[in-house]
Design an enzyme around this catalytic site. Sequence first.
Site, PDB file in Angstrom:
ATOM      1  N   CYS A 233      38.786  37.680  37.015  1.00 60.69           N
ATOM      2  CA  CYS A 233      39.970  36.751  37.806  1.00 60.69           C
ATOM      3  C   CYS A 233      41.176  36.591  36.917  1.00 60.69           C
ATOM      4  O   CYS A 233      41.025  35.527  35.971  1.00 60.69           O
ATOM      5  CB  CYS A 233      39.316  35.716  38.356  1.00 60.69           C
ATOM      6  SG  CYS A 233      40.926  34.415  39.319  1.00 60.69           S
TER       7      CYS A 233
ATOM      8  N   CYS B 111      42.646  33.118  37.495  1.00 60.63           N
ATOM      9  CA  CYS B 111      41.845  32.081  36.967  1.00 60.63           C
ATOM     10  C   CYS B 111      41.968  31.932  35.473  1.00 60.63           C
ATOM     11  O   CYS B 111      41.940  30.708  34.847  1.00 60.63           O
ATOM     12  CB  CYS B 111      40.441  32.148  37.427  1.00 60.63           C
ATOM     13  SG  CYS B 111      40.186  32.593  39.024  1.00 60.63           S
ATOM     14  N   ASP B 112      41.789  33.016  34.951  1.00 62.14           N
ATOM     15  CA  ASP B 112      41.245  32.986  33.165  1.00 62.14           C
ATOM     16  C   ASP B 112      42.329  33.556  32.210  1.00 62.14           C
ATOM     17  O   ASP B 112      42.318  33.323  30.981  1.00 62.14           O
ATOM     18  CB  ASP B 112      40.126  33.599  33.082  1.00 62.14           C
ATOM     19  CG  ASP B 112      38.921  33.271  33.777  1.00 62.14           C
ATOM     20  OD1 ASP B 112      38.917  31.914  33.881  1.00 62.14           O
ATOM     21  OD2 ASP B 112      37.996  33.992  34.104  1.00 62.14           O
TER      22      ASP B 112
END
Length: 312
Positions: free
Chosen positions: A135, A138-139
């Site tokens: 992701c 997200c990261d």
Amino acid sequence: MDTVKTKVAIIGSGPSGWTAAIYTARANLRPVLFEGLQPGGQLTITTEVENYPGFPDGVQGPELMQAFKAQALRFDTVVFSEQITEADFSSRPFRLKSDSREVLADAVIISTGASARYLGLPGEEAFYNKGISACATCDGFFFRGKEVAVLGGGDSAVEEAVFLTRFCTKVHLIHRRDELRASKIMQQRAIDNEKIEIHWNRVVEGYEGDDQGRLIGVRLKDTKSGEIEDLAVEGLFMAIGHVPNTQIFKGQLDMDEAGYLITKPDSTYTNVDGVFACGDVQDRTYRQAVTAAGSGCMAAIDSERWLEAQGD
Ligand code: NAP
């Protein structure tokens, strides 16, 4: 343990689950919806959604899912932020269990979606959250100023690669063939982006870590020549498709060889009367937010008519 009785239980909270909730709630069925481990589903880990009709300027994935939820709550939907871990469809009412309650449901709508696929190479798991992610939204931030790779050739891979160029000095797109699967407009975005280098006909064969166990490189194999090369990257983002979330239904519901639930043609009926499936968990062809929402609507209508036919 609490026991909840309901006419319709909905498992999953992506576009199909919330749409099923909106429709069944408006049909006065007072649905009970379980949000699962990832409330809002896959759209909550994406950025801008440009192709959901009704949003000419695009909309952020998490914002879209908030709107779906708010619409379901406006009518009479009961929501539990819990994960269903067991399902028993052998008799009616059907039984579902989360960690804190049991549900007795006359009908069940399954909208558990699909989760990112990983390669599963030996030693790979040790690098999860230490360089390997599925992701970018997200990261990606953690890789500011670094060089990373994205694996895959579909829309997700290109989207993730383009997104990562905001943070990273360089993004290597690794694809196993010599042609991207992504849509033409997305392909062009990858080709036009100076920070993206595409490595054609390459597969990942292994990983290299530093003494703290953080990823520092991936080993690539050229599928044509068989040549091996090491690519120094601190992040690897998997974008190689998805696996349907159907483990808890194994042995009870018909699935194809990849684990997708099989629904009867032109309907959301599974092989168990009263159990319906919608969204990505039963769709290996389209997998779009709008088609998931559409099939959520179908599941709601199918379940409503089925309950009516039972005299419930
Ligand atoms: P996908 O279209 O199934 O693409 C998966 C990619 O991963 C393919 O390029 C595939 O290679 C590669 N792959 C699969 N297994 C692999 C393995 N073991 N090793 C190496 N590569 C592997 O999945 P997706 O990109 O997640 O997209 C899913 C759906 O969502 C699609 O319908 C897509 O259009 C949609 N989507 C749309 C958008 C958008 O419109 N903005 C964004 C994201 C996703 P091959 O090509 O060789 O099979």
